[in-house]
Enzyme design. Sequence first.
Site, PDB file in Angstrom:
ATOM      1  N   GLY A   1       2.841   1.810  10.834  1.00  0.00           N
ATOM      2  CA  GLY A   1       3.798   2.902  10.692  1.00  0.00           C
ATOM      3  C   GLY A   1       4.507   3.274  11.977  1.00  0.00           C
ATOM      4  O   GLY A   1       5.151   4.317  12.064  1.00  0.00           O
TER       5      GLY A   1
ATOM      6  N   ASN B   1       0.870  -1.182   0.000  1.00  0.00           N
ATOM      7  CA  ASN B   1       0.000   0.000   0.000  1.00  0.00           C
ATOM      8  C   ASN B   1       0.905   1.229   0.000  1.00  0.00           C
ATOM      9  O   ASN B   1       1.513   1.552   1.012  1.00  0.00           O
ATOM     10  CB  ASN B   1      -0.886  -0.041   1.255  1.00  0.00           C
ATOM     11  CG  ASN B   1      -1.709   1.225   1.416  1.00  0.00           C
ATOM     12  OD1 ASN B   1      -1.819   2.030   0.488  1.00  0.00           O
ATOM     13  ND2 ASN B   1      -2.299   1.385   2.592  1.00  0.00           N
ATOM     14  N   TRP B   2       0.955   1.883  -1.151  1.00  0.00           N
ATOM     15  CA  TRP B   2       1.898   3.010  -1.275  1.00  0.00           C
ATOM     16  C   TRP B   2       1.378   4.299  -0.645  1.00  0.00           C
ATOM     17  O   TRP B   2       2.100   5.287  -0.568  1.00  0.00           O
ATOM     18  CB  TRP B   2       2.209   3.266  -2.760  1.00  0.00           C
ATOM     19  CG  TRP B   2       3.013   2.186  -3.409  1.00  0.00           C
ATOM     20  CD1 TRP B   2       3.494   1.031  -2.823  1.00  0.00           C
ATOM     21  CD2 TRP B   2       3.460   2.140  -4.773  1.00  0.00           C
ATOM     22  NE1 TRP B   2       4.187   0.279  -3.743  1.00  0.00           N
ATOM     23  CE2 TRP B   2       4.184   0.941  -4.945  1.00  0.00           C
ATOM     24  CE3 TRP B   2       3.303   2.994  -5.860  1.00  0.00           C
ATOM     25  CZ2 TRP B   2       4.761   0.588  -6.164  1.00  0.00           C
ATOM     26  CZ3 TRP B   2       3.874   2.640  -7.084  1.00  0.00           C
ATOM     27  CH2 TRP B   2       4.598   1.450  -7.226  1.00  0.00           C
ATOM     28  N   LYS B   3       0.107   4.303  -0.267  1.00  0.00           N
ATOM     29  CA  LYS B   3      -0.495   5.500   0.352  1.00  0.00           C
ATOM     30  C   LYS B   3      -0.232   6.735  -0.535  1.00  0.00           C
ATOM     31  O   LYS B   3      -0.199   6.609  -1.756  1.00  0.00           O
ATOM     32  CB  LYS B   3       0.036   5.666   1.779  1.00  0.00           C
ATOM     33  CG  LYS B   3      -0.094   4.356   2.584  1.00  0.00           C
ATOM     34  CD  LYS B   3       0.222   4.479   4.040  1.00  0.00           C
ATOM     35  CE  LYS B   3       0.050   3.118   4.703  1.00  0.00           C
ATOM     36  NZ  LYS B   3       0.278   3.132   6.139  1.00  0.00           N
TER      37      LYS B   3
ATOM     38  N   GLU C   1      -6.289   4.589   8.127  1.00  0.00           N
ATOM     39  CA  GLU C   1      -6.104   6.019   7.832  1.00  0.00           C
ATOM     40  C   GLU C   1      -7.368   6.606   7.205  1.00  0.00           C
ATOM     41  O   GLU C   1      -7.700   7.771   7.429  1.00  0.00           O
ATOM     42  CB  GLU C   1      -4.876   6.210   6.927  1.00  0.00           C
ATOM     43  CG  GLU C   1      -3.587   5.973   7.703  1.00  0.00           C
ATOM     44  CD  GLU C   1      -2.470   5.329   6.907  1.00  0.00           C
ATOM     45  OE1 GLU C   1      -2.498   5.367   5.668  1.00  0.00           O
ATOM     46  OE2 GLU C   1      -1.560   4.756   7.554  1.00  0.00           O
TER      47      GLU C   1
ATOM     48  N   GLY D   1       3.065  -1.268   4.265  1.00  0.00           N
ATOM     49  CA  GLY D   1       3.094   0.167   4.004  1.00  0.00           C
ATOM     50  C   GLY D   1       4.512   0.621   3.699  1.00  0.00           C
ATOM     51  O   GLY D   1       5.019   0.474   2.580  1.00  0.00           O
ATOM     52  N   GLY D   2       5.176   1.164   4.703  1.00  0.00           N
ATOM     53  CA  GLY D   2       6.509   1.753   4.533  1.00  0.00           C
ATOM     54  C   GLY D   2       7.492   0.883   3.763  1.00  0.00           C
ATOM     55  O   GLY D   2       8.175   1.355   2.847  1.00  0.00           O
TER      56      GLY D   2
ATOM     57  N   HIS E   1      -9.029   1.070   5.216  1.00  0.00           N
ATOM     58  CA  HIS E   1      -7.742   1.258   5.889  1.00  0.00           C
ATOM     59  C   HIS E   1      -7.917   2.190   7.084  1.00  0.00           C
ATOM     60  O   HIS E   1      -8.720   3.124   7.028  1.00  0.00           O
ATOM     61  CB  HIS E   1      -6.720   1.835   4.902  1.00  0.00           C
ATOM     62  CG  HIS E   1      -5.336   1.798   5.461  1.00  0.00           C
ATOM     63  ND1 HIS E   1      -4.881   2.747   6.343  1.00  0.00           N
ATOM     64  CD2 HIS E   1      -4.331   0.899   5.310  1.00  0.00           C
ATOM     65  CE1 HIS E   1      -3.639   2.438   6.693  1.00  0.00           C
ATOM     66  NE2 HIS E   1      -3.285   1.322   6.082  1.00  0.00           N
TER      67      HIS E   1
ATOM     68  N   SER F   1       3.825  -2.603  10.252  1.00  0.00           N
ATOM     69  CA  SER F   1       5.278  -2.654  10.446  1.00  0.00           C
ATOM     70  C   SER F   1       5.902  -4.000  10.064  1.00  0.00           C
ATOM     71  O   SER F   1       6.829  -4.472  10.720  1.00  0.00           O
ATOM     72  CB  SER F   1       5.638  -2.274  11.883  1.00  0.00           C
ATOM     73  OG  SER F   1       5.229  -0.939  12.152  1.00  0.00           O
TER      74      SER F   1
ATOM     75  N   GLU G   1      -5.119  -5.272  10.605  1.00  0.00           N
ATOM     76  CA  GLU G   1      -4.050  -4.302  10.835  1.00  0.00           C
ATOM     77  C   GLU G   1      -4.274  -3.599  12.174  1.00  0.00           C
ATOM     78  O   GLU G   1      -5.028  -2.606  12.245  1.00  0.00           O
ATOM     79  CB  GLU G   1      -4.043  -3.254   9.724  1.00  0.00           C
ATOM     80  CG  GLU G   1      -3.800  -3.833   8.349  1.00  0.00           C
ATOM     81  CD  GLU G   1      -3.236  -2.796   7.399  1.00  0.00           C
ATOM     82  OE1 GLU G   1      -2.105  -2.984   6.936  1.00  0.00           O
ATOM     83  OE2 GLU G   1      -3.912  -1.783   7.154  1.00  0.00           O
TER      84      GLU G   1
END
Length: 252
Positions: A175, A9-11, A99, A236-237, A97, A215, A169
């Site tokens: 993150g 997920n590149w956000k 966010e 994510g990251g 998600h 993470s 999640e």
Amino acid sequence: MRAKIVAGNWKMNNDKDESKELIKDLKKAIKKEGLKNTRVIVAPTFVNLSSSIKAARKSKIEVVAQNMHQSKNGAFTGEISADMLKSIGIKTVILGHSERRTYFNETDVSLAAKVDAIIANDLETIFCFGELLEDRKSENHFAVVESQIANALFHLEADAWKSIVLAYEPVWAIGTGETASAEQAQEMHAFIRSTIEKKYSKKVSDKISILYGGSVKPANAKEIFSKPDVDGGLIGGAALNVADFTGIIKAI
Ligand code: PGA
């Protein structure tokens, strides 16, 4: 056998050229891997979906969207419909998600409507949910997760579950560098599977891929993915770096 899935997920990261570059590098990196029964997914931002699909041609990389509006069309400034996504070749959409829930007020109720639009449009969703830190501290995490799933998904017919991938999640792990232990992930994934079995059947619950997100890094992926009810990860990251993402793919 359930599909193994590693989804990035590149956000709100990567412009057009960066997206193409990352996909090109990923293509090269995974060419050598024997990835039978493993899906590799990336979710660039909306404006870069078409160019990313083009960049991913002739590879097993699937390009998916990060969100979708539930309505067919209309006066919804800034939103994107299922038809629009399908018209450029998108087959899968991430929904729910944390966010989106936190910053854009998405709720179980609005997400249930989005899931209905997914099913009505023959799309697939990677449906995200997970408890807050305070829920875990107060030992409410199972109840919270159960209600998130029930409120958004338990109105579906059993047959619709073939279009659902779940992503657990825990919000406290997204993150933050703090990951759920492999045991915590397995415990929750087994609970999720049994909740679905109780509502539907073992046939349905056995087929559902449940991803862990929060993470995940090359260093912890192998242990988390080794658990029987963990069918992959939503990353994510670490998905923004080709070496890290490839390391995670290798771990599966
Ligand atoms: P993270 O994000 O891997 O950076 O923790 C996971 C996610 O938001 O899906």
